[in-house]
Design an enzyme around this catalytic site. Structure first.
Site, PDB file in Angstrom:
ATOM      1  N   CYS A  86       0.831  -1.198   0.000  1.00 27.42           N
ATOM      2  CA  CYS A  86       0.000   0.000   0.000  1.00 27.42           C
ATOM      3  C   CYS A  86       0.878   1.266   0.000  1.00 27.42           C
ATOM      4  CB  CYS A  86      -0.974  -0.042   1.167  1.00 27.42           C
ATOM      5  SG  CYS A  86      -2.442   0.982   0.940  1.00 27.42           S
ATOM      6  N   HIS A 193      -2.983  -5.957   0.936  1.00 27.47           N
ATOM      7  CA  HIS A 193      -2.328  -6.153   2.230  1.00 27.47           C
ATOM      8  C   HIS A 193      -2.233  -7.636   2.602  1.00 27.47           C
ATOM      9  CE1 HIS A 193      -2.366  -1.920   3.768  1.00 27.47           C
ATOM     10  NE2 HIS A 193      -3.384  -1.804   2.926  1.00 27.47           N
ATOM     11  N   GLU A 195      -0.502  -8.893   4.909  1.00 31.97           N
ATOM     12  CA  GLU A 195      -0.414  -8.983   6.374  1.00 31.97           C
ATOM     13  C   GLU A 195      -1.784  -8.979   7.035  1.00 31.97           C
ATOM     14  OE1 GLU A 195      -0.680  -4.536   5.749  1.00 31.97           O
ATOM     15  OE2 GLU A 195       0.072  -6.299   4.663  1.00 31.97           O
TER      16      GLU A 195
END
Length: 224
Positions: A86, A193, A195
């Site tokens: 991002c 993302h 994560e």
């Protein structure tokens, strides 16, 4: 491996990144401030999402001048893994570590949802996926529209640098590009993302294999 999670003023996904690589994947990781001038003791760099310096001027445009970026560039030059998600992807393009740029979404609206991505597993960041596998990873951005000139796009395709593509038009990105790597294959940026896709409770565990690929393929890089 020991990872540095870079924290800029305005970062808001740094805790997510540290949790993913340290608590879920079991690797070593520490926060490193934007004004630090050394990455001694680390052998991987992770640039989290957020709004570095409030996204003033352009996303990532001010962060590229942070003292830590000189060290990030050194890491990249030495062939060590550098990953940005991002805002981290935006910083990497602004710093010249990845080609192209990220501009406002075609819709001019912030997009926040889980989206299907097609994987190119012929890279060190995606080797644990099947080739052309479709995975589910969240996106959350207002300026994720990837652009580049036609010459750069042709080069990305020829050099196998397009790592992820959207299965649907999320933000207007050229060729539906969601993530790319550099020619050497050790610097990677993506708008989604991974994560945030580490546990079933979050809706997907597809991000685990992304970090597993990094650990597998860069794990023997010596710490200096």
């Amino acid at each position: 491996m020991k990872f540095a999670v870079i924290v800029f003023p305005g970062s808001n996904c740094d805790m997510d990144m540290l949790w993913a690589i340290k608590d879920v994947m079991g690797s070593q990781a520490e926060y490193v401030r934007y004004d630090v001038t050394s990455l001694a003791g680390f052998d991987g760099v992770l640039l989290p999402g957020g709004f570095s310096y409030g996204d003033y001027l352009r996303c990532g445009a001010i962060a590229r001048f942070s003292p830590i970026l000189a060290e990030v560039k050194r890491f990249a030059k030495e062939g060590k893994p550098v990953f940005g998600t991002c805002n981290g992807f935006q910083v990497l393009t602004e710093a010249g570590l990845l080609p192209g740029a990220l501009i406002r979404n075609k819709s001019l609206h912030f997009v926040c949802k889980t989206t299907p991505l097609k994987v190119n597993n012929q890279t060190k960041f995606t080797s644990e996926y099947e080739n052309d596998e479709v995975i589910k990873i969240p996106v959350a951005h207002g300026e994720g529209n990837y652009i580049c000139d036609e010459k750069t796009l042709a080069k990305l395709k020829a050099n196998n640098q397009i790592v992820f593509t959207y299965e649907e038009d999320v933000n207007g990105s050229m060729a539906n590009i969601a993530g790319i790597c550099n020619e050497a294959g050790n610097v990677m940026g993506m708008m989604p993302h991974p994560e945030r896709a580490m546990e079933e409770l979050l809706g997907s565990t597809d991000g685990r294999r992304f970090f597993a690929s990094i650990l597998k393929n860069f794990g023997k890089v010596p710490v200096k």
